[in-house]
Design an enzyme around this catalytic site. Sequence first.
Site, PDB file in Angstrom:
ATOM      1  N   LYS A  13       0.837  -1.213   0.000  1.00 46.23           N
ATOM      2  CA  LYS A  13       0.000   0.000   0.000  1.00 46.23           C
ATOM      3  C   LYS A  13       0.874   1.267   0.000  1.00 46.23           C
ATOM      4  O   LYS A  13       0.620   2.177  -0.780  1.00 46.23           O
ATOM      5  CB  LYS A  13      -0.909   0.023   1.247  1.00 46.23           C
ATOM      6  CG  LYS A  13      -1.972  -1.069   1.238  1.00 46.23           C
ATOM      7  CD  LYS A  13      -2.750  -1.055   2.529  1.00 46.23           C
ATOM      8  CE  LYS A  13      -1.809  -1.183   3.660  1.00 46.23           C
ATOM      9  NZ  LYS A  13      -2.031  -1.912   4.799  1.00 46.23           N
ATOM     10  N   ARG A  88      -9.738   0.942   9.040  1.00 48.53           N
ATOM     11  CA  ARG A  88      -9.281  -0.428   9.310  1.00 48.53           C
ATOM     12  C   ARG A  88     -10.375  -1.262   9.953  1.00 48.53           C
ATOM     13  O   ARG A  88     -10.182  -2.448  10.175  1.00 48.53           O
ATOM     14  CB  ARG A  88      -8.082  -0.373  10.255  1.00 48.53           C
ATOM     15  CG  ARG A  88      -6.755  -0.797   9.636  1.00 48.53           C
ATOM     16  CD  ARG A  88      -5.711  -0.696  10.720  1.00 48.53           C
ATOM     17  NE  ARG A  88      -4.468  -1.364  10.374  1.00 48.53           N
ATOM     18  CZ  ARG A  88      -3.437  -0.771   9.795  1.00 48.53           C
ATOM     19  NH1 ARG A  88      -3.526   0.479   9.426  1.00 48.53           N
ATOM     20  NH2 ARG A  88      -2.323  -1.449   9.585  1.00 48.53           N
ATOM     21  N   ARG A 127      11.762  -5.975   3.645  1.00 51.21           N
ATOM     22  CA  ARG A 127      11.659  -4.553   3.996  1.00 51.21           C
ATOM     23  C   ARG A 127      12.590  -4.209   5.186  1.00 51.21           C
ATOM     24  O   ARG A 127      13.306  -3.228   5.145  1.00 51.21           O
ATOM     25  CB  ARG A 127      10.195  -4.232   4.360  1.00 51.21           C
ATOM     26  CG  ARG A 127       9.988  -2.780   4.753  1.00 51.21           C
ATOM     27  CD  ARG A 127       8.539  -2.373   4.702  1.00 51.21           C
ATOM     28  NE  ARG A 127       7.779  -2.799   5.877  1.00 51.21           N
ATOM     29  CZ  ARG A 127       6.453  -2.750   5.954  1.00 51.21           C
ATOM     30  NH1 ARG A 127       5.735  -2.383   4.909  1.00 51.21           N
ATOM     31  NH2 ARG A 127       5.844  -3.116   7.051  1.00 51.21           N
ATOM     32  N   ARG A 139      10.889  -0.644  12.355  1.00 53.56           N
ATOM     33  CA  ARG A 139       9.636  -0.537  13.110  1.00 53.56           C
ATOM     34  C   ARG A 139       9.571  -1.594  14.205  1.00 53.56           C
ATOM     35  O   ARG A 139       9.931  -2.757  13.973  1.00 53.56           O
ATOM     36  CB  ARG A 139       8.448  -0.708  12.157  1.00 53.56           C
ATOM     37  CG  ARG A 139       8.094   0.556  11.418  1.00 53.56           C
ATOM     38  CD  ARG A 139       7.151   0.305  10.287  1.00 53.56           C
ATOM     39  NE  ARG A 139       5.941  -0.404  10.698  1.00 53.56           N
ATOM     40  CZ  ARG A 139       4.892  -0.564   9.912  1.00 53.56           C
ATOM     41  NH1 ARG A 139       4.894  -0.061   8.688  1.00 53.56           N
ATOM     42  NH2 ARG A 139       3.856  -1.229  10.333  1.00 53.56           N
ATOM     43  N   ARG A 150      -0.585  -8.745  13.479  1.00 52.56           N
ATOM     44  CA  ARG A 150      -1.129  -7.724  12.570  1.00 52.56           C
ATOM     45  C   ARG A 150      -1.988  -8.377  11.499  1.00 52.56           C
ATOM     46  O   ARG A 150      -3.035  -7.845  11.110  1.00 52.56           O
ATOM     47  CB  ARG A 150       0.022  -6.939  11.921  1.00 52.56           C
ATOM     48  CG  ARG A 150       0.621  -5.907  12.862  1.00 52.56           C
ATOM     49  CD  ARG A 150       2.037  -5.533  12.490  1.00 52.56           C
ATOM     50  NE  ARG A 150       2.158  -4.912  11.175  1.00 52.56           N
ATOM     51  CZ  ARG A 150       3.336  -4.728  10.574  1.00 52.56           C
ATOM     52  NH1 ARG A 150       4.465  -5.120  11.153  1.00 52.56           N
ATOM     53  NH2 ARG A 150       3.382  -4.167   9.409  1.00 52.56           N
TER      54      ARG A 150
HETATM   55  P1  ADP Z   1       0.833  -1.940   8.157  1.00 52.62           P
HETATM   56  O1  ADP Z   1       2.126  -1.636   7.510  1.00 52.62           O
HETATM   57  O2  ADP Z   1       0.836  -3.218   8.896  1.00 52.62           O
HETATM   58  O3  ADP Z   1      -0.347  -1.792   7.293  1.00 52.62           O
HETATM   59  P2  ADP Z   1       0.560   0.659   9.419  1.00 52.62           P
HETATM   60  O4  ADP Z   1       1.882   1.280   9.243  1.00 52.62           O
HETATM   61  O5  ADP Z   1      -0.550   1.149   8.581  1.00 52.62           O
HETATM   62  O6  ADP Z   1       0.670  -0.922   9.341  1.00 52.62           O
HETATM   63  O7  ADP Z   1       0.077   0.800  10.950  1.00 52.62           O
HETATM   64  C1  ADP Z   1       0.893   0.317  11.965  1.00 52.62           C
HETATM   65  C2  ADP Z   1       0.087   0.176  13.250  1.00 52.62           C
HETATM   66  O8  ADP Z   1      -0.554   1.412  13.559  1.00 52.62           O
HETATM   67  C3  ADP Z   1      -1.020  -0.857  13.185  1.00 52.62           C
HETATM   68  O9  ADP Z   1      -0.599  -2.168  13.452  1.00 52.62           O
HETATM   69  C4  ADP Z   1      -1.957  -0.300  14.246  1.00 52.62           C
HETATM   70  O10 ADP Z   1      -1.547  -0.645  15.553  1.00 52.62           O
HETATM   71  C5  ADP Z   1      -1.839   1.194  14.107  1.00 52.62           C
HETATM   72  N1  ADP Z   1      -2.834   1.711  13.165  1.00 52.62           N
HETATM   73  C6  ADP Z   1      -2.589   2.302  11.976  1.00 52.62           C
HETATM   74  N2  ADP Z   1      -3.748   2.645  11.379  1.00 52.62           N
HETATM   75  C7  ADP Z   1      -4.730   2.273  12.195  1.00 52.62           C
HETATM   76  C8  ADP Z   1      -6.139   2.337  12.140  1.00 52.62           C
HETATM   77  N3  ADP Z   1      -6.776   2.878  11.080  1.00 52.62           N
HETATM   78  N4  ADP Z   1      -6.867   1.861  13.150  1.00 52.62           N
HETATM   79  C9  ADP Z   1      -6.273   1.321  14.226  1.00 52.62           C
HETATM   80  N5  ADP Z   1      -4.952   1.205  14.337  1.00 52.62           N
HETATM   81  C10 ADP Z   1      -4.177   1.687  13.335  1.00 52.62           C
END
Ligand code: ADP
Length: 316
Positions: A13, A88, A127, A139, A150
């Site tokens: 994404k 989400r 990554r 991260r 996740r």
């Molecule tokens: P990923 O790369 O897994 O898609 P992100 O970088 O988007 O993850 O988000 C990392 C973390 O931030 C998630 O695992 C969650 O804990 C939190 N997070 C991000 N966006 C949301 C959301 N829309 N609702 C709830 N938690 C979120």
Amino acid sequence: MRLILLGPPGAGKGTQAQRLVQKHGIVQLSTGDMLRAAVAAETPIGLKAKDIMASGALVPDEVVVGIIADRIEEPDATNGFILDGFPRTVPQAEALDDLLKQKRLKLDAVIELRVNESALLERVETRVAQMRERGEAVRADDTPEVLSNRLASYRAQTEPLVHYYSDKRKLITIDGMMSIEEVTEAINKVLAALAEADSAKEAKKDAKASAKRASVRKTSAKAKKAPAKAAKAAKKTARKAAKATAKKVAKKAKKAAKSAKKTVKAVAKGRKKLAAKAKSRAAAPKKGKSVSKGRKVAKKAAKKRVKAAKRLTKRR
Ligand code: ADP
């Protein structure tokens, strides 16, 4: 343009979002990045989110909805945005719908990047390795254990959005297993088709609107003519009514004349009858005399018969 990128962690994404930003001049709104920034800045939200994020669970809906509501108000978002990592959960999607409705903004599409789960761990490991190579901080949630959490959160809470948006006819699913270039191409193709369909729709709407305006003009012209038309109609009705009344009056007069004639006739007949009666009455005394004369004759004859009888008895 307003887009949502949907897909599990490691689906690509972030990579695709950056390409879309460059192509369309819109901003990428990544709740993950915003939360990480809040964690780094140790803001109240950051402090609240830190441990949740590190475990791979989701931050409470109201927190992220609040962040997004503020962010889309910013001037750089007026041109459009790509939401990455938001919504989400279904409640987040509903909150977003409300926000957009309030602002009279339209969501153009939800792009789902579909990938095999088995490929995700490998992608995340790659990554992490690349980030280390570049000397970037890795991260806290990019470990095999947290990744499986996740993924579990994605399956349970985020995947229902696939149905949510397909029901709203907003979902576009792209095969996220293709190369980065191929995925970008596929997204661009779909968006171009969507833009074309949109402009066709707009053109149709414009044509409809101008047809409506033309018909309104026609109607108002008609409306202008309406009073004259109505007056004409009223005149006609009045003429008709007058004609009908005259006819009625004539009929009545004819009837009255007829009945008067009848009366005159009846009177004349009555008079005639009376005259005849008078005549017969005038003739009647003669008749009466003859009757009394008859009676007298009969009386005389009777007297004669009585006298003769007396004579007979005397003789005996
Ligand atoms: P990923 O790369 O897994 O898609 P992100 O970088 O988007 O993850 O988000 C990392 C973390 O931030 C998630 O695992 C969650 O804990 C939190 N997070 C991000 N966006 C949301 C959301 N829309 N609702 C709830 N938690 C979120």
